[in-house]
Design an enzyme around this catalytic site. Sequence first.
Site, PDB file in Angstrom:
ATOM      1  N   ASN A   1       2.273  -1.223   3.409  1.00 17.72           N
ATOM      2  CA  ASN A   1       2.498  -0.620   4.730  1.00 17.72           C
ATOM      3  C   ASN A   1       1.182  -0.086   5.278  1.00 17.72           C
ATOM      4  O   ASN A   1       0.334   0.426   4.543  1.00 17.72           O
ATOM      5  CB  ASN A   1       3.611   0.427   4.721  1.00 17.72           C
ATOM      6  CG  ASN A   1       3.484   1.505   3.678  1.00 17.72           C
ATOM      7  OD1 ASN A   1       2.877   1.308   2.639  1.00 17.72           O
ATOM      8  ND2 ASN A   1       4.059   2.658   3.948  1.00 17.72           N
ATOM      9  N   ILE A   2       1.052  -0.225   6.585  1.00 21.85           N
ATOM     10  CA  ILE A   2      -0.189   0.135   7.291  1.00 21.85           C
ATOM     11  C   ILE A   2       0.204   1.024   8.467  1.00 21.85           C
ATOM     12  O   ILE A   2       0.839   0.552   9.419  1.00 21.85           O
ATOM     13  CB  ILE A   2      -0.926  -1.134   7.778  1.00 21.85           C
ATOM     14  CG1 ILE A   2      -1.195  -2.088   6.597  1.00 21.85           C
ATOM     15  CG2 ILE A   2      -2.225  -0.751   8.487  1.00 21.85           C
ATOM     16  CD1 ILE A   2      -1.585  -3.493   7.004  1.00 21.85           C
ATOM     17  N   GLU A   3      -0.125   2.300   8.365  1.00 23.02           N
ATOM     18  CA  GLU A   3       0.320   3.261   9.385  1.00 23.02           C
ATOM     19  C   GLU A   3      -0.699   3.423  10.498  1.00 23.02           C
ATOM     20  O   GLU A   3      -1.811   2.895  10.444  1.00 23.02           O
ATOM     21  CB  GLU A   3       0.636   4.596   8.710  1.00 23.02           C
ATOM     22  CG  GLU A   3       1.764   4.426   7.700  1.00 23.02           C
ATOM     23  CD  GLU A   3       2.296   5.712   7.115  1.00 23.02           C
ATOM     24  OE1 GLU A   3       1.614   6.760   7.199  1.00 23.02           O
ATOM     25  OE2 GLU A   3       3.410   5.665   6.561  1.00 23.02           O
ATOM     26  N   ASN A   4      -0.264   4.152  11.528  1.00 18.27           N
ATOM     27  CA  ASN A   4      -1.103   4.345  12.705  1.00 18.27           C
ATOM     28  C   ASN A   4      -0.832   5.730  13.286  1.00 18.27           C
ATOM     29  O   ASN A   4       0.309   6.215  13.253  1.00 18.27           O
ATOM     30  CB  ASN A   4      -0.758   3.262  13.740  1.00 18.27           C
ATOM     31  CG  ASN A   4      -1.718   3.242  14.890  1.00 18.27           C
ATOM     32  OD1 ASN A   4      -1.631   4.056  15.804  1.00 18.27           O
ATOM     33  ND2 ASN A   4      -2.657   2.325  14.851  1.00 18.27           N
TER      34      ASN A   4
ATOM     35  N   TYR B   1       2.020   6.120  15.391  1.00 19.42           N
ATOM     36  CA  TYR B   1       3.264   5.885  14.629  1.00 19.42           C
ATOM     37  C   TYR B   1       3.918   4.510  14.849  1.00 19.42           C
ATOM     38  O   TYR B   1       4.146   3.781  13.899  1.00 19.42           O
ATOM     39  CB  TYR B   1       4.307   6.983  14.894  1.00 19.42           C
ATOM     40  CG  TYR B   1       3.929   8.341  14.342  1.00 19.42           C
ATOM     41  CD1 TYR B   1       2.719   8.562  13.703  1.00 19.42           C
ATOM     42  CD2 TYR B   1       4.794   9.424  14.479  1.00 19.42           C
ATOM     43  CE1 TYR B   1       2.382   9.807  13.208  1.00 19.42           C
ATOM     44  CE2 TYR B   1       4.475  10.692  13.984  1.00 19.42           C
ATOM     45  CZ  TYR B   1       3.253  10.873  13.357  1.00 19.42           C
ATOM     46  OH  TYR B   1       2.922  12.114  12.865  1.00 19.42           O
TER      47      TYR B   1
ATOM     48  N   CYS C   1       5.451  -2.283   8.198  1.00 21.49           N
ATOM     49  CA  CYS C   1       6.007  -2.147   6.847  1.00 21.49           C
ATOM     50  C   CYS C   1       5.386  -3.170   5.897  1.00 21.49           C
ATOM     51  O   CYS C   1       4.918  -4.237   6.332  1.00 21.49           O
ATOM     52  CB  CYS C   1       7.505  -2.362   6.864  1.00 21.49           C
ATOM     53  SG  CYS C   1       8.463  -1.053   7.621  1.00 21.49           S
TER      54      CYS C   1
ATOM     55  N   GLU D   1       6.833  -5.170   3.806  1.00 20.77           N
ATOM     56  CA  GLU D   1       7.540  -6.462   3.789  1.00 20.77           C
ATOM     57  C   GLU D   1       7.061  -7.351   4.932  1.00 20.77           C
ATOM     58  O   GLU D   1       6.824  -8.551   4.770  1.00 20.77           O
ATOM     59  CB  GLU D   1       9.054  -6.245   3.937  1.00 20.77           C
ATOM     60  CG  GLU D   1       9.689  -5.450   2.813  1.00 20.77           C
ATOM     61  CD  GLU D   1       9.696  -3.936   3.074  1.00 20.77           C
ATOM     62  OE1 GLU D   1       8.714  -3.418   3.670  1.00 20.77           O
ATOM     63  OE2 GLU D   1      10.664  -3.283   2.671  1.00 20.77           O
TER      64      GLU D   1
ATOM     65  N   CYS E   1      13.768  -1.697   5.306  1.00 20.01           N
ATOM     66  CA  CYS E   1      14.351  -1.135   6.527  1.00 20.01           C
ATOM     67  C   CYS E   1      15.032  -2.252   7.324  1.00 20.01           C
ATOM     68  O   CYS E   1      14.837  -3.445   7.070  1.00 20.01           O
ATOM     69  CB  CYS E   1      13.280  -0.440   7.362  1.00 20.01           C
ATOM     70  SG  CYS E   1      12.259  -1.564   8.332  1.00 20.01           S
TER      71      CYS E   1
HETATM   72  N1  THU Z   1       8.195   1.416   5.010  1.00 18.51           N
HETATM   73  C1  THU Z   1       7.938   0.159   4.536  1.00 18.51           C
HETATM   74  O1  THU Z   1       6.770  -0.231   4.373  1.00 18.51           O
HETATM   75  N2  THU Z   1       8.994  -0.655   4.253  1.00 18.51           N
HETATM   76  C2  THU Z   1      10.286  -0.292   4.417  1.00 18.51           C
HETATM   77  O2  THU Z   1      11.156  -1.143   4.357  1.00 18.51           O
HETATM   78  C3  THU Z   1      10.623   1.119   4.637  1.00 18.51           C
HETATM   79  C4  THU Z   1       9.522   1.911   5.265  1.00 18.51           C
HETATM   80  C5  THU Z   1       7.060   2.288   5.332  1.00 18.51           C
HETATM   81  C6  THU Z   1       6.844   2.528   6.803  1.00 18.51           C
HETATM   82  C7  THU Z   1       6.089   3.838   6.797  1.00 18.51           C
HETATM   83  O3  THU Z   1       4.703   3.563   6.623  1.00 18.51           O
HETATM   84  C8  THU Z   1       6.585   4.554   5.537  1.00 18.51           C
HETATM   85  O4  THU Z   1       7.232   3.552   4.752  1.00 18.51           O
HETATM   86  C9  THU Z   1       7.543   5.684   5.818  1.00 18.51           C
HETATM   87  O5  THU Z   1       8.589   5.279   6.631  1.00 18.51           O
END
Ligand code: THU
Length: 140
Positions: free
Chosen positions: A43-46, A49, A54, A56, A94
């Site tokens: 997962n790569i956040e920003n 938001y 994610c 996957e 998710c």
């Molecule tokens: N996240 C995933 O990478 N995969 C999922 O299926 C559930 C959520 C990540 C998104 C975000 O960076 C962090 O988990 C918290 O929601």
Amino acid sequence: MINRKLLIEKAFEAQKFCYTPYSNFNVGAALLCDDGEIYQGCNIENAAYTPTNCAERTAFFKAISEGKKDFTAIAVVGNKKGIQQGEGDFCAPCAVCRQVMAEFCDLKTFKVIIAKSTAEYLEYTLEELLPLAFTGKNLD
Ligand code: THU
């Protein structure tokens, strides 16, 4: 054939590269293609938001952008930073990621492996995780 242990190990390996300064929740994924190749994702956040991607979807988009079309299974691991392997909860994909999987995978045969460790995992078909999926067929 799915080498579940290897796929889970690859998901843990990908988890090391997560960029998660906002949630500190680290997810790793390993996507097995029908030809045996494995694509890893984290997962790569920003700061804004919503651009967050994610793990996957990172794995899927890497694979698709390199010409892959046929997928067998994905392993997913996820936990708060600092939690050891085998501890914490299972991290299920998710709903947005399930929808992306439904675009590219067979609902009845594609397997989603949700792991806490190589020894402790759950396995579902995509259809079990996304019943009554809305897909391209609805638009025919
Ligand atoms: N996240 C995933 O990478 N995969 C999922 O299926 C559930 C959520 C990540 C998104 C975000 O960076 C962090 O988990 C918290 O929601």
